[in-house]
Design a protein around this motif. Structure first.
Motif, PDB file in Angstrom:
ATOM      1  N   MET A 165      53.419   2.143 -30.377  1.00 23.06           N
ATOM      2  CA  MET A 165      52.043   2.573 -30.615  1.00 23.06           C
ATOM      3  C   MET A 165      51.048   1.546 -30.085  1.00 23.06           C
ATOM      4  N   ILE A 166      51.360   0.277 -30.274  1.00 23.98           N
ATOM      5  CA  ILE A 166      50.478  -0.777 -29.760  1.00 23.98           C
ATOM      6  C   ILE A 166      50.386  -0.700 -28.236  1.00 23.98           C
ATOM      7  N   GLY A 167      51.539  -0.593 -27.586  1.00 22.16           N
ATOM      8  CA  GLY A 167      51.542  -0.475 -26.135  1.00 22.16           C
ATOM      9  C   GLY A 167      50.806   0.762 -25.669  1.00 22.16           C
ATOM     10  N   TRP A 204      42.402   0.671 -25.130  1.00 20.06           N
ATOM     11  CA  TRP A 204      42.015  -0.157 -26.260  1.00 20.06           C
ATOM     12  C   TRP A 204      42.146  -1.627 -25.891  1.00 20.06           C
ATOM     13  N   SER A 205      41.266  -2.422 -26.441  1.00 21.60           N
ATOM     14  CA  SER A 205      41.345  -3.866 -26.231  1.00 21.60           C
ATOM     15  C   SER A 205      42.338  -4.485 -27.208  1.00 21.60           C
ATOM     16  N   PRO A 206      43.132  -5.447 -26.764  1.00 14.72           N
ATOM     17  CA  PRO A 206      44.014  -6.157 -27.692  1.00 14.72           C
ATOM     18  C   PRO A 206      43.256  -6.781 -28.863  1.00 14.72           C
ATOM     19  N   LEU A 207      41.967  -7.046 -28.663  1.00 14.23           N
ATOM     20  CA  LEU A 207      41.165  -7.637 -29.735  1.00 14.23           C
ATOM     21  C   LEU A 207      40.931  -6.661 -30.883  1.00 14.23           C
ATOM     22  N   GLN A 208      41.182  -5.372 -30.638  1.00 12.19           N
ATOM     23  CA  GLN A 208      41.012  -4.366 -31.682  1.00 12.19           C
ATOM     24  C   GLN A 208      42.255  -4.213 -32.556  1.00 12.19           C
ATOM     25  N   ILE A 209      43.337  -4.918 -32.208  1.00 10.09           N
ATOM     26  CA  ILE A 209      44.632  -4.646 -32.832  1.00 10.09           C
ATOM     27  C   ILE A 209      45.197  -5.908 -33.477  1.00 10.09           C
ATOM     28  N   THR A 210      45.663  -5.744 -34.695  1.00  9.98           N
ATOM     29  CA  THR A 210      46.353  -6.816 -35.409  1.00  9.98           C
ATOM     30  C   THR A 210      47.650  -6.263 -35.967  1.00  9.98           C
ATOM     31  N   VAL A 211      48.681  -7.089 -36.004  1.00  5.38           N
ATOM     32  CA  VAL A 211      49.926  -6.680 -36.636  1.00  5.38           C
ATOM     33  C   VAL A 211      50.305  -7.711 -37.685  1.00  5.38           C
ATOM     34  N   VAL A 212      50.697  -7.223 -38.848  1.00  8.55           N
ATOM     35  CA  VAL A 212      51.191  -8.083 -39.922  1.00  8.55           C
ATOM     36  C   VAL A 212      52.715  -7.973 -39.911  1.00  8.55           C
ATOM     37  N   GLU A 213      53.367  -9.064 -39.586  1.00  2.00           N
ATOM     38  CA  GLU A 213      54.821  -9.078 -39.427  1.00  2.00           C
ATOM     39  C   GLU A 213      55.358 -10.401 -39.960  1.00  2.00           C
ATOM     40  N   ASP A 259      58.426 -11.644 -39.628  1.00  6.76           N
ATOM     41  CA  ASP A 259      59.380 -12.316 -38.752  1.00  6.76           C
ATOM     42  C   ASP A 259      58.631 -13.089 -37.670  1.00  6.76           C
ATOM     43  N   ALA A 260      58.793 -14.397 -37.656  1.00 10.10           N
ATOM     44  CA  ALA A 260      58.025 -15.252 -36.738  1.00 10.10           C
ATOM     45  C   ALA A 260      58.350 -14.960 -35.278  1.00 10.10           C
ATOM     46  N   LEU A 261      59.604 -14.697 -34.982  1.00 10.14           N
ATOM     47  CA  LEU A 261      59.986 -14.409 -33.599  1.00 10.14           C
ATOM     48  C   LEU A 261      59.359 -13.106 -33.123  1.00 10.14           C
ATOM     49  N   ARG A 262      59.370 -12.100 -33.980  1.00  5.98           N
ATOM     50  CA  ARG A 262      58.757 -10.822 -33.612  1.00  5.98           C
ATOM     51  C   ARG A 262      57.247 -10.976 -33.462  1.00  5.98           C
ATOM     52  N   GLN A 263      56.634 -11.784 -34.307  1.00  2.00           N
ATOM     53  CA  GLN A 263      55.208 -12.092 -34.147  1.00  2.00           C
ATOM     54  C   GLN A 263      54.931 -12.623 -32.752  1.00  2.00           C
ATOM     55  N   GLN A 264      55.734 -13.589 -32.347  1.00  2.00           N
ATOM     56  CA  GLN A 264      55.541 -14.215 -31.041  1.00  2.00           C
ATOM     57  C   GLN A 264      55.733 -13.202 -29.915  1.00  2.00           C
ATOM     58  N   GLN A 265      56.752 -12.369 -30.037  1.00  2.00           N
ATOM     59  CA  GLN A 265      57.018 -11.369 -29.005  1.00  2.00           C
ATOM     60  C   GLN A 265      55.840 -10.419 -28.836  1.00  2.00           C
ATOM     61  N   LEU A 266      55.328  -9.910 -29.946  1.00  2.00           N
ATOM     62  CA  LEU A 266      54.220  -8.959 -29.881  1.00  2.00           C
ATOM     63  C   LEU A 266      52.948  -9.617 -29.358  1.00  2.00           C
ATOM     64  N   SER A 267      52.708 -10.830 -29.797  1.00  2.32           N
ATOM     65  CA  SER A 267      51.519 -11.544 -29.352  1.00  2.32           C
ATOM     66  C   SER A 267      51.558 -11.820 -27.857  1.00  2.32           C
ATOM     67  N   GLU A 268      52.711 -12.256 -27.370  1.00  2.11           N
ATOM     68  CA  GLU A 268      52.847 -12.571 -25.951  1.00  2.11           C
ATOM     69  C   GLU A 268      52.843 -11.313 -25.086  1.00  2.11           C
ATOM     70  N   TYR A 314      51.490  -8.247 -25.771  1.00  2.00           N
ATOM     71  CA  TYR A 314      50.299  -7.410 -25.791  1.00  2.00           C
ATOM     72  C   TYR A 314      48.991  -8.186 -25.930  1.00  2.00           C
ATOM     73  N   GLY A 315      49.066  -9.476 -26.209  1.00  2.00           N
ATOM     74  CA  GLY A 315      47.849 -10.263 -26.372  1.00  2.00           C
ATOM     75  C   GLY A 315      47.107  -9.965 -27.656  1.00  2.00           C
ATOM     76  N   ILE A 316      47.809  -9.480 -28.665  1.00  2.00           N
ATOM     77  CA  ILE A 316      47.184  -9.134 -29.934  1.00  2.00           C
ATOM     78  C   ILE A 316      47.360 -10.270 -30.933  1.00  2.00           C
ATOM     79  N   LEU A 317      46.618 -10.177 -32.040  1.00  2.00           N
ATOM     80  CA  LEU A 317      46.798 -11.129 -33.127  1.00  2.00           C
ATOM     81  C   LEU A 317      47.975 -10.678 -33.980  1.00  2.00           C
ATOM     82  N   ALA A 318      48.927 -11.570 -34.192  1.00  2.00           N
ATOM     83  CA  ALA A 318      50.070 -11.299 -35.062  1.00  2.00           C
ATOM     84  C   ALA A 318      50.090 -12.348 -36.163  1.00  2.00           C
TER      85      ALA A 318
END
Length: 270
Positions: A15-17, A24-33, A35-44, A46-50
């Motif tokens: 959905m994020i992709g 949509w701008s990555p600045l409009q999207i945040t994910v609460v996760e 798992d630190a590794l998954r946070q890093q993956q999503l942030s890298e 899509y450029g979103i805040l995790a």
């Protein structure tokens, strides 16, 4: 509009992709996760805040999408009720009824249930949507704009219809893969290589589906147009009828439907 995903699994990632591909701008999207590794993956990726912090993740969001496993949903939301107030909540947790989720969220009324399927991972999904009566037109449009980013959407009038959506399209990709497997195995038995049989089977499904989508004829008529009297297709279909393939398939979907309803009852007791 800013949206927050609670849970960063495969469907949330799809959905994020999808929304980013739709402008949509990555600045409009945040994910609460958590798992630190998954946070890093999503942030890298899509450029979103995790973040692992729910308060930090939802504080300025208008829409919250619950993308955690159904068995985890009660614990996630019941410990953080205050963070969902006055926000549109979209749940993609299969089986969890809107009324139960509303109760867990202290009678929150702005809830939409969504039942996407796995082709959403490539932007070709279909999602059934149900909105609680208090959800307004603007909120429905917000949900539609998000879910259309991963495929087509269909609104249902009654929440119980989502059990049928689950049985048909939610579980449906597995049925297609099951038939593809059978076609591939038969092709190999008849002398083709596994790769040849797989390619023929997949393109047949793709082509037939596209033909049906672009044709106003009923599905039964399309089938009849392929079935020449005394020909090979007729023999194959007669064999399927003798084995009651259609009946078995319909019964299988009823089993999926009943299990979806049962899961709603079980999860609602949390």
């Amino acid at each position: 509009m800013k949206i927050t995903f609670i849970g960063g699994g495969n469907m949330a990632g799809a959905m994020i992709g999808g929304v980013i591909r739709h402008g949509w701008s990555p600045l409009q999207i945040t994910v609460v996760e958590i798992d630190a590794l998954r946070q890093q993956q999503l942030s890298e990726q899509y450029g979103i805040l995790a973040t692992a912090s729910l308060p930090d993740g939802v504080h300025d969001s208008e829409v919250v999408i619950l993308a955690v496993k159904p068995q985890q949903l009660h614990d996630v939301v019941s410990q953080s009720v205050q963070f969902f107030q006055n926000r549109l909540v979209i749940s993609i947790a299969a089986g969890v009824r809107a009324s139960d989720l509303s109760q867990w969220l202290d009678q929150h009324e702005f809830i939409i249930r969504a039942m996407p399927n796995t082709p959403a991972l490539i932007g070709e999904g279909v999602t059934g949507l149900y909105a609680m009566p208090q959800v307004d037109i603007r909120q429905k449009e917000q949900a539609a704009s998000i879910l259309k980013a991963i495929g087509t959407i269909i609104w249902v009038d009654e929440e119980l219809q989502l059990d049928a959506v689950t049985a048909l399209s939610g579980s449906g990709p597995a049925y297609v893969f099951y038939f593809l497997e059978a076609m591939q195995e038969a092709g190999v038995e008849l002398g083709l290589t596994a790769d040849m049989a797989k390619q023929l089977a997949m393109q047949t499904f793709l082509g037939a589906t596209h033909l049906a989508a672009q044709n106003a004829d009923p599905l039964a008529l399309l089938r009849m147009k392929v079935t020449s009297k005394g020909g090979t297709t007729e023999q194959a279909l007669l064999s399927m009828e003798q084995a009651d393939i259609k009946g078995a398939f319909i019964r299988a979907m009823h089993a999926a439907h009943d299990r979806s309803r049962q899961m709603g009852e079980i999860l609602g007791r949390a």
